[in-house]
Design a protein around this motif. Structure first.
Motif, mmCIF file in Angstrom:
data_model
loop_
_atom_site.group_PDB
_atom_site.id
_atom_site.type_symbol
_atom_site.label_atom_id
_atom_site.label_comp_id
_atom_site.label_asym_id
_atom_site.label_seq_id
_atom_site.Cartn_x
_atom_site.Cartn_y
_atom_site.Cartn_z
ATOM 1 N N MET A 1 7.273 -3.619 -3.857
ATOM 2 C CA MET A 1 7.641 -2.734 -2.750
ATOM 3 C C MET A 1 6.422 -1.938 -2.285
ATOM 4 S SD MET A 1 10.540 0.271 -2.673
ATOM 5 C CE MET A 1 10.749 1.311 -1.232
ATOM 6 N N THR A 2 6.224 -1.867 -0.964
ATOM 7 C CA THR A 2 5.079 -1.147 -0.409
ATOM 8 C C THR A 2 5.265 0.354 -0.569
ATOM 9 O OG1 THR A 2 4.754 -2.891 1.217
ATOM 10 C CG2 THR A 2 3.677 -0.790 1.636
ATOM 11 N N GLU A 3 4.228 1.018 -1.050
ATOM 12 C CA GLU A 3 4.287 2.464 -1.240
ATOM 13 C C GLU A 3 3.926 3.179 0.054
ATOM 14 O OE1 GLU A 3 2.372 5.955 -4.102
ATOM 15 O OE2 GLU A 3 1.828 3.857 -4.406
ATOM 16 N N THR A 4 4.651 4.247 0.348
ATOM 17 C CA THR A 4 4.387 5.049 1.548
ATOM 18 C C THR A 4 4.176 6.500 1.148
ATOM 19 O OG1 THR A 4 5.778 3.589 2.904
ATOM 20 C CG2 THR A 4 5.274 5.791 3.787
ATOM 21 N N VAL A 5 3.113 7.089 1.661
ATOM 22 C CA VAL A 5 2.843 8.513 1.473
ATOM 23 C C VAL A 5 2.935 9.195 2.832
ATOM 24 C CG1 VAL A 5 1.129 10.244 0.817
ATOM 25 C CG2 VAL A 5 1.373 8.167 -0.546
ATOM 26 N N VAL A 6 3.742 10.243 2.911
ATOM 27 C CA VAL A 6 3.818 11.062 4.121
ATOM 28 C C VAL A 6 3.069 12.348 3.859
ATOM 29 C CG1 VAL A 6 5.352 12.331 5.686
ATOM 30 C CG2 VAL A 6 6.015 10.059 4.854
ATOM 31 N N ILE A 7 2.188 12.713 4.775
ATOM 32 C CA ILE A 7 1.400 13.940 4.661
ATOM 33 C C ILE A 7 1.775 14.850 5.810
ATOM 34 C CG2 ILE A 7 -0.914 14.939 4.612
ATOM 35 C CD1 ILE A 7 -1.934 12.187 3.704
ATOM 36 N N LYS A 8 2.251 16.048 5.477
ATOM 37 C CA LYS A 8 2.519 17.035 6.513
ATOM 38 C C LYS A 8 1.348 18.006 6.558
ATOM 39 C CE LYS A 8 3.885 21.052 8.327
ATOM 40 N NZ LYS A 8 3.430 22.433 8.035
ATOM 41 N N LEU A 9 0.724 18.120 7.720
ATOM 42 C CA LEU A 9 -0.419 19.016 7.904
ATOM 43 C C LEU A 9 -0.013 20.199 8.763
ATOM 44 C CD1 LEU A 9 -3.332 16.538 8.691
ATOM 45 C CD2 LEU A 9 -3.035 17.853 6.601
ATOM 46 N N ALA A 168 13.715 8.826 5.492
ATOM 47 C CA ALA A 168 14.078 7.610 6.222
ATOM 48 C C ALA A 168 13.204 6.426 5.819
ATOM 49 C CB ALA A 168 13.970 7.858 7.727
ATOM 50 N N LEU A 169 11.922 6.698 5.567
ATOM 51 C CA LEU A 169 10.995 5.632 5.194
ATOM 52 C C LEU A 169 11.071 5.273 3.711
ATOM 53 C CD1 LEU A 169 7.783 6.668 7.175
ATOM 54 C CD2 LEU A 169 9.280 4.723 7.663
ATOM 55 N N GLY A 170 11.804 6.077 2.936
ATOM 56 C CA GLY A 170 11.825 5.862 1.498
ATOM 57 C C GLY A 170 10.468 6.131 0.876
ATOM 58 N N ALA A 171 9.778 7.153 1.375
ATOM 59 C CA ALA A 171 8.427 7.463 0.897
ATOM 60 C C ALA A 171 8.439 7.826 -0.585
ATOM 61 C CB ALA A 171 7.834 8.613 1.707
ATOM 62 N N THR A 172 7.411 7.409 -1.282
ATOM 63 C CA THR A 172 7.286 7.755 -2.695
ATOM 64 C C THR A 172 6.810 9.181 -2.880
ATOM 65 O OG1 THR A 172 5.118 6.698 -2.586
ATOM 66 C CG2 THR A 172 6.907 5.428 -3.556
ATOM 67 N N ARG A 173 6.053 9.680 -1.882
ATOM 68 C CA ARG A 173 5.488 11.009 -2.025
ATOM 69 C C ARG A 173 5.373 11.697 -0.671
ATOM 70 N NH1 ARG A 173 -0.286 11.153 -4.783
ATOM 71 N NH2 ARG A 173 0.878 9.688 -6.073
ATOM 72 N N LEU A 174 5.665 12.992 -0.657
ATOM 73 C CA LEU A 174 5.426 13.844 0.503
ATOM 74 C C LEU A 174 4.448 14.923 0.083
ATOM 75 C CD1 LEU A 174 5.905 15.098 3.309
ATOM 76 C CD2 LEU A 174 7.968 16.189 2.389
ATOM 77 N N MET A 175 3.292 14.936 0.732
ATOM 78 C CA MET A 175 2.284 15.960 0.489
ATOM 79 C C MET A 175 2.357 16.977 1.633
ATOM 80 S SD MET A 175 0.818 14.714 -2.276
ATOM 81 C CE MET A 175 -0.695 15.670 -2.448
ATOM 82 N N MET A 176 2.753 18.216 1.323
ATOM 83 C CA MET A 176 2.818 19.262 2.337
ATOM 84 C C MET A 176 1.523 20.064 2.236
ATOM 85 S SD MET A 176 6.835 20.324 1.806
ATOM 86 C CE MET A 176 7.238 20.733 3.510
ATOM 87 N N VAL A 177 0.575 19.743 3.122
ATOM 88 C CA VAL A 177 -0.760 20.321 3.056
ATOM 89 C C VAL A 177 -0.816 21.570 3.921
ATOM 90 C CG1 VAL A 177 -3.222 19.910 3.399
ATOM 91 C CG2 VAL A 177 -1.739 18.035 2.650
ATOM 92 N N THR A 178 -1.150 22.678 3.288
ATOM 93 C CA THR A 178 -1.188 23.955 3.980
ATOM 94 C C THR A 178 -2.515 24.642 3.682
ATOM 95 O OG1 THR A 178 0.032 26.024 4.283
ATOM 96 C CG2 THR A 178 0.024 25.080 2.058
ATOM 97 N N ASP A 179 -2.640 25.922 4.032
ATOM 98 C CA ASP A 179 -3.922 26.603 3.839
ATOM 99 C C ASP A 179 -3.970 27.418 2.552
ATOM 100 O OD1 ASP A 179 -2.091 28.403 4.735
ATOM 101 O OD2 ASP A 179 -3.317 29.247 6.336
ATOM 102 N N VAL A 180 -2.982 27.219 1.674
ATOM 103 C CA VAL A 180 -2.987 27.848 0.350
ATOM 104 C C VAL A 180 -2.767 26.751 -0.690
ATOM 105 C CG1 VAL A 180 -2.212 30.113 1.133
ATOM 106 C CG2 VAL A 180 -0.519 28.372 0.529
#
Length: 246
Positions: A1-9, A168-180
């Motif tokens: 299965m293809t891995e998907t990473v979602v990054i929120k900037l 929806a994408l079945g992402a393996t990881r969500l990285m919520m990137v912020t300034d802290v």
């Protein structure tokens, strides 16, 4: 299965990306990991709103959006933040495609609470067919705007948008990137946080405003089986958000 990473900037984070960030994206792609970035633009929207004489008003970290604010939000996200981010990715040798809801109705939504927030929406459907096709070849850069079934535009909190798309994408990881570096409690970054801790810290006003919105969104995501990290660096874990069952 293809891995998907979602990054929120977050809006600040889009202007503070390090060489290590781009190196990590390149390593993920070399390993066959698909990468989708969802970008906010809060500081930029605030600056343009104030320049145009518009009042900036938020409730619980969510921007109250009247017609003028929606127009500014669209213009800034699609005309300022996204093009700059895409250019930077391209300059670092990454194949990139800018995306928004009008591309094959990528994000469909409904009003969150019109009386309370105005034209703010929640995502009800994600066009995963198109996104999967794009992510096979490109790093996707997606703006957090949705449209109703009749084409009315909606502003969506970027944290909430990232969670909806990751699920929806079945992402393996969500990285919520912020300034802290994560959720900071008494001057220290918490390694983990669960819903019970989050509730206590919100009540104690340790977690407020934008971080409160991030935590609430993240908890929804981990319940769906996606690992969530709140951090200022995709190479570091920051604060990992745990589901109640973990």
């Amino acid at each position: 299965m293809t891995e998907t990473v979602v990054i929120k900037l977050g809006g600040n984070a889009t202007e503070q990306l390090t060489p290590q960030f781009f190196d990590q994206l390149a390593r993920w792609r070399a390993a066959g990991v698909r990468v989708l970035m969802i970008h906010g633009g809060g500081p930029q929207i605030n600056a343009w709103s104030e320049r145009l004489g518009l009042t900036v008003h938020k409730r619980g970290g969510i921007r109250v959006t009247d017609a003028d604010t929606l127009a500014v939000t669209q213009a800034v996200l699609l005309g300022v933040v996204q093009p700059a981010l895409c250019l930077t990715l391209h300059q670092h040798g990454l194949p990139v495609m800018g995306l928004n809801t009008t591309d094959n109705a990528l994000l469909t939504g409904t009003l969150l609470d019109q009386q309370l927030y105005g034209a703010v929406g929640k995502i009800t459907q994600v066009n995963t067919t198109v996104l999967n096709r794009v992510l096979a070849d490109y790093v996707g850069v997606l703006a957090p705007l949705a449209q109703t079934s009749d084409g009315t535009m909606l502003n969506v909190n970027a944290d909430m948008a990232a969670v909806a798309v990751a699920r929806a994408l079945g992402a393996t990881r969500l990285m919520m990137v912020t300034d802290v570096p994560g959720v900071i409690v008494n001057g220290t970054t918490a390694a983990t946080i669960d819903p019970q801790q989050a509730s206590r810290w919100v009540q104690q006003r340790i977690i407020t405003s934008g971080m409160e919105a991030k935590i609430n969104a993240a908890i929804d995501c981990v319940h769906a089986g996606t690992q969530v990290n709140i951090t200022n660096d995709v190479t570091r874990p920051g604060t990992m958000v745990l589901s109640a069952a973990m």
